[in-house]
Structure formats: C-alpha cells, structure tokens
Design an enzyme around this catalytic site. Structure first.
Site, mmCIF file in Angstrom:
data_model
loop_
_atom_site.group_PDB
_atom_site.id
_atom_site.type_symbol
_atom_site.label_atom_id
_atom_site.label_comp_id
_atom_site.label_asym_id
_atom_site.label_seq_id
_atom_site.Cartn_x
_atom_site.Cartn_y
_atom_site.Cartn_z
ATOM 1 N N GLY A 1 0.832 -1.214 0.000
ATOM 2 C CA GLY A 1 0.000 0.000 0.000
ATOM 3 C C GLY A 1 0.859 1.253 0.000
ATOM 4 N N LYS B 1 -11.023 -3.766 10.894
ATOM 5 C CA LYS B 1 -9.932 -3.286 11.746
ATOM 6 C C LYS B 1 -10.004 -3.950 13.123
ATOM 7 C CE LYS B 1 -7.708 -0.624 8.900
ATOM 8 N NZ LYS B 1 -6.398 -1.073 8.391
ATOM 9 N N ASP C 1 -0.723 -8.085 -5.461
ATOM 10 C CA ASP C 1 -2.117 -8.180 -5.028
ATOM 11 C C ASP C 1 -2.061 -8.828 -3.642
ATOM 12 O OD1 ASP C 1 -4.642 -8.928 -4.401
ATOM 13 O OD2 ASP C 1 -5.011 -10.099 -6.223
ATOM 14 N N TYR D 1 -15.389 -1.265 7.417
ATOM 15 C CA TYR D 1 -13.978 -0.903 7.656
ATOM 16 C C TYR D 1 -13.639 -1.133 9.140
ATOM 17 C CZ TYR D 1 -10.020 2.445 8.013
ATOM 18 O OH TYR D 1 -8.810 3.071 8.233
HETATM 19 C C1 AKB Z 1 -11.238 7.170 7.279
HETATM 20 O O1 AKB Z 1 -11.780 8.270 7.347
HETATM 21 O O2 AKB Z 1 -11.816 6.147 6.882
HETATM 22 C C2 AKB Z 1 -9.802 7.052 7.749
HETATM 23 C C3 AKB Z 1 -9.690 6.592 9.171
HETATM 24 C C4 AKB Z 1 -10.076 7.475 10.280
HETATM 25 O O3 AKB Z 1 -9.280 5.489 9.404
HETATM 26 N N1 AKB Z 1 -9.129 8.304 7.585
#
Ligand code: AKB
Length: 322
Positions: free
Chosen positions: A16, A155, A61, A151
């Site tokens: 990345g 995480k 990838d 997301y």
């Molecule tokens: C986002 O806005 O998705 C990122 C983060 C806070 O991880 N910048």
C-alpha cells in the site's frame, strides 16, 4: 535523526506504498535503513515517480498469499509494513473487497510472518474500531468496541488477529489506531475524514468548499508528519516496553469542521464553507471526538507536535509547492 530501526530489522516490504501513509513513510524508511532496503509495493494505484526512482519497487495483489510469499522471499525482507487498506466510506461501497483487502491479506501476512520468521510486522488500525456505544470523549485504550462500518469491523478483527499471533506465535506485531490524517503530499480518498484534507485544496483552487459533515462534527485528526514519527518510534521501540498488541490509541488534535473552516478562512480571504452532510456524517458521528493516548505516551514516548494553526500553514505552503 535516526530512530534506531536497524536494531529491530534490516529490510522491509511496504504494501500500500502509494497510499496516504505509505507515500510519506517510504522516504523516511529509506533514509533510515538505506534506500535499497525498503521495497515499496503498490497494486492498483501507481507508485509516485519519485518513489519508483528512489529505490526498489514491486506490484503485489495482497489478497494473493503466494504473491506475498514470493515478494518476501525474493526481496529477502525480515519485516513487513502492511498498509494496504480500503478506508471507511469505500468499505461501505465495497464491503466484500474491504474484507479481502483489509483482513484476508492481514491473515496472509501474519501467517507468513510465522512461516518465514519475520522479525516484525506493522499494521495500521483506525479510530473506526470504535462505534456509537464507545465513550466519545477521551476514549480509553481499552473500551467498548462495536464498530458501525465494515472498515471498522475489519480493523477490529485485524486487531484481534494481531494480538493472537503475538501471544500464540510470539510474532512481533505492532499497530496504531490512526485518527484522520492530514497530508498535502498524497490523498487516497475513500475515507470519512477526507473533508479535512479536501477543504485545503478546494480553498486554494476555488475559494470555497462544500463539506460533507456537519459544522459541529469533531473528530481526532493529526498531521501526517506526526503520525509518521510516531509510527517509526513504535517500530523502533523495545519489545519489552510494549503492553498493547492489539493496537495503540493515537490522538492528536480534535477540532470541529467549523473550527477548521475558520482556520482556512484566515489564509484565504473570502473563503466560504457550505455544509451538505451526506452518508459519511453518520460514520463521523459514530467515532470519538477525542482519544486518550496515554498508553502510547507511556510505552514508547508518543507525543504529537503540530497544532491546528501550524497545520494550516504547512498545508497551504505544501499545496503551493513551497
Ligand atoms: C477514514 O476516514 O476512513 C480514515 C480513518 C479514520 O481510518 N481516515
């Protein structure tokens, strides 16, 4: 300034590398370890010209375990900094891909870390692990983690994996929960905190900006150079000093979108900011305002240095190319 990273590892693969953190981290790692010892890996986003000229580069990838395996072996690296990620807003649009890029790839890296005896893995987490049930003020290191985005889910699961591999396999995994990061050098997009970067570019180009969160939205934000310095401090830290193997809270600044717009207006006379909150407002509202990062301060000396006024000055100077 040397961080003493060579005491921890000698050659590192950075996935990345074209992203917001990678673009700033790779040059500093190259200065620290020698350009030939930092392999910058990109995939869909092309690596910046300067990065390609500055040292070894490759394309991977990261969802392909064999490709990661081959890159680690071919380049004889003893550490991986695994930055590839789909940010929060993009993750909502492409949840399956977010799962693969953010989490499946991490499992590959951790498995390869054990199999190929890597000396260190660094992986970024985010304030997105917190959710609407988390205390929003001075959010503690250990608290309620019920993320509201895909997301955040990746995480949170990734943090649990990191700590599991550290405990079960003794892998030296290190991680930071980044707040929104502000940089004029690279902008990958797809995040919820993007408004805090976009506003500078729009102000300079057009003298106005339409902000997608409400004016009273307060989020933890940090200048990229502070985040890079903190990342290198954590990578270089004595492993015995690290008490957190999920991911360290990293705070910095906390200001509202309206306060940011007022600071921007001090540099761009006549600047106008309008507010048209969209679906990202809901994500922003589920994240903390201020982060308690005292554990990082105690364990490895974390301390942010750049305030809002300096940040605005640096952003405008950088955008102007100065
Ligand atoms: C986002 O806005 O998705 C990122 C983060 C806070 O991880 N910048």
């Amino acid at each position: 300034m040397s961080y003493g990273l060579s005491a921890r590892f000698s050659r590192i693969l950075v996935t990345g590398a074209a992203g917001q953190v990678g673009a700033d981290l790779v040059p500093v790692l190259r200065a620290e370890l020698g350009a030939e010892n930092v392999i910058a890996a990109g995939n869909r986003t092309p690596l910046p010209e300067e990065m390609r000229r500055g040292g070894p580069c490759t394309t991977i990838d990261v969802t392909d375990r064999q490709a990661l395996h081959d890159a680690i072996r071919t380049h004889r690296v003893d550490a991986v900094c695994h930055l590839s990620t789909l940010l929060s807003a993009r993750g909502e649009a492409e949840p399956d891909r977010a799962w693969d890029v953010n989490l499946v790839s991490l499992k590959h890296v951790l498995d390869l870390g054990v199999e190929l005896s890597l000396r260190q893995v660094f992986w970024p987490s985010s304030i997105a692990v917190f959710g609407p049930t988390t205390p929003r003020e001075d959010t503690p290191q250990r608290t309620i983690l019920e993320p509201g985005t895909m997301y955040g889910v990746t995480k949170l699961a990734g943090e649990a994996l990191c700590s599991y591999y550290a405990r079960r396999h003794g892998l030296d995994v290190r991680s930071i929960r980044y707040p929104g990061l502000l940089s004029y050098r690279a902008f990958s997009g797809g995040g919820t905190t993007d408004y805090a970067v976009e506003i500078f570019f729009a102000a300079r180009r057009e003298g106005r900006y339409t902000c997608f969160v409400r004016p009273d939205t307060v989020l933890p934000l940090l200048y990229i150079d502070d985040a890079i310095r903190g990342t290198l401090q954590l990578m270089a830290a004595d492993p015995a000093a690290l008490t957190v193997r999920t991911s360290y809270n990293m705070g910095g600044l906390a200001f509202s979108a309206a306060e940011l717009a007022a600071e921007v207006a001090r540099h761009v006379p006549g600047f106008e900011c309008r507010y048209e909150p969209d679906r990202r407002q809901q994500i922003a509202a589920s994240w903390p305002c201020r982060i308690d990062d005292s554990q990082a301060r105690r364990d490895w000396g974390w301390a942010p240095a750049t305030g809002l006024e300096d940040l605005a000055r640096i952003m405008f100077r950088g955008i102007a190319g100065g």
